[in-house]
Design a protein around this motif. Structure first.
Motif: not given
Length: 342
Positions: A60, A276-277, A279-282
């Motif tokens: 990412h 924060e990442y 909490y992403t779907e992935d």
């Protein structure tokens, strides 16, 4: 409490310290090729999850910036890890087993006030609970907390003085005793003392306790994080069984930016993106695949076949929050010390 069979082990802390030597040398530094090193100081059982998450985040980060990043992990008992940061471990972020450990770093002046509200869900991107792991066949008939008080049952659980998971273990047992005895504190203390009287080995961290039970073959039952128990079932098919007690606790590991270090290292923006990442779907699905309960309810329900979502879970709020719980149970001369000294 009888002491002759009770062993406190510090192997996990020693291994964590060894990792920190490597950690200290790299945080926030740029290599000659421009690659930035960034350190996450975490607790014992997150090793596999963050190994996978770091790969995901690095991809990412490169897509977003075109730059490489080297992500360094450090693991040990959660309380020991918090102390290491206070004493100089140059962590950019911490991802620890409970909020109190991060509050200790805040009180040392390394994390800004209000950290628990900086990220969603009280800065807890995934959760877990406390279960029992027993040998296949469950010959001792261990099905609930009562069974841990039986004569001859040998328990493995880590030490609340150094392990966040151990604190969750203790509170889950206490809540069961509270409901069993209608809040009679004398009976509650006696009940939990009986459990700890049966503890054979008390490691400094949750992963060390798993190693003692699984690899060293000691004990009849391991009081464990759900994710540790499920990982063991996957790695040792047919050798162990997971037992979910009638009452457990919603364990909420916490994450935070170590602001003083991140400011010094120039990693404040990266640190925020890194957390924060989660909490992403992935990342939430990756947490579920690594046996952590996603904080996203929709994604959590995708793992309904993995987790028992009907278990009766108390929360840390039932104990007045972590500051109060720590003062009541785990500070020097608090209830755990009182029970342990019997």
């Amino acid at each position: 409490m009888k002491k002759k069979n009770f062993i406190r082990k510090t192997i996990s802390f020693t291994l964590a310290a060894a990792c920190m030597v490597f950690t200290f040398t790299g945080c926030g530094d740029k290599k000659e090729d421009g690659t930035l090193t960034f350190t996450n100081v975490s607790y014992d059982p997150t090793r596999e999850f963050y190994a996978a998450y770091n790969e995901l985040f690095a991809e990412h980060y490169k897509e977003e910036t075109g730059k490489e990043i080297e992500l360094v992990q450090s693991h040990g008992g959660s309380g020991s890890q918090a102390r290491s940061v206070i004493e100089g471990n140059d962590a950019d972020v911490v991802t620890l087993a409970l909020a109190h450990d991060i509050t200790a770093i805040e009180e040392a002046g390394l994390i800004e006030e209000g950290w628990i509200d900086e990220f969603d869900k009280n800065s807890s991107p995934y959760t877990s609970t406390i279960v029992f792991l027993v040998h296949s066949g469950n010959e001792k008939g261990i099905n609930d907390w009562d069974d841990l008080t039986k004569e001859g049952v040998e328990i493995i659980t880590p030490d609340p003085k150094s392990s966040g998971g151990a604190c969750w273990n203790f509170l889950a047992a206490w809540q069961y005793a509270k409901e069993k005895f209608g809040g009679d504190e004398t009976q509650m203390k006696d009940f939990v003392a009986q459990i700890y009287d049966n503890v054979l080995v008390m490691d400094s961290g949750a992963r060390g306790a798993t190693t003692t039970f699984v690899e060293n073959g000691q004990g009849d039952v391991l009081i464990a994080w759900e994710n540790e128990a499920l990982l063991t079932l996957e790695e040792y098919p047919g050798e162990y069984e997971l037992v979910t007690p009638s009452i457990s606790i919603l364990a909420e590991p916490s994450v935070a930016i170590v602001d003083e270090n991140a400011d010094k290292n120039g990693t404040q923006e990266i640190a925020k993106d890194y957390l924060e990442y989660l909490y992403t779907e992935d990342a939430q699905r990756l947490a579920g695949e690594n046996f952590y309960r996603p904080s996203d309810e929709t994604i959590l329900n995708e793992f309904a076949d993995t987790f028992d979502l009907s278990v009766n879970l108390c929360t840390i709020d039932d104990f007045g929050g972590w500051d109060q719980a720590y003062q009541d149970f785990f500070a020097d001369d608090a209830i755990f010390d009182e029970i342990y000294s019997k």
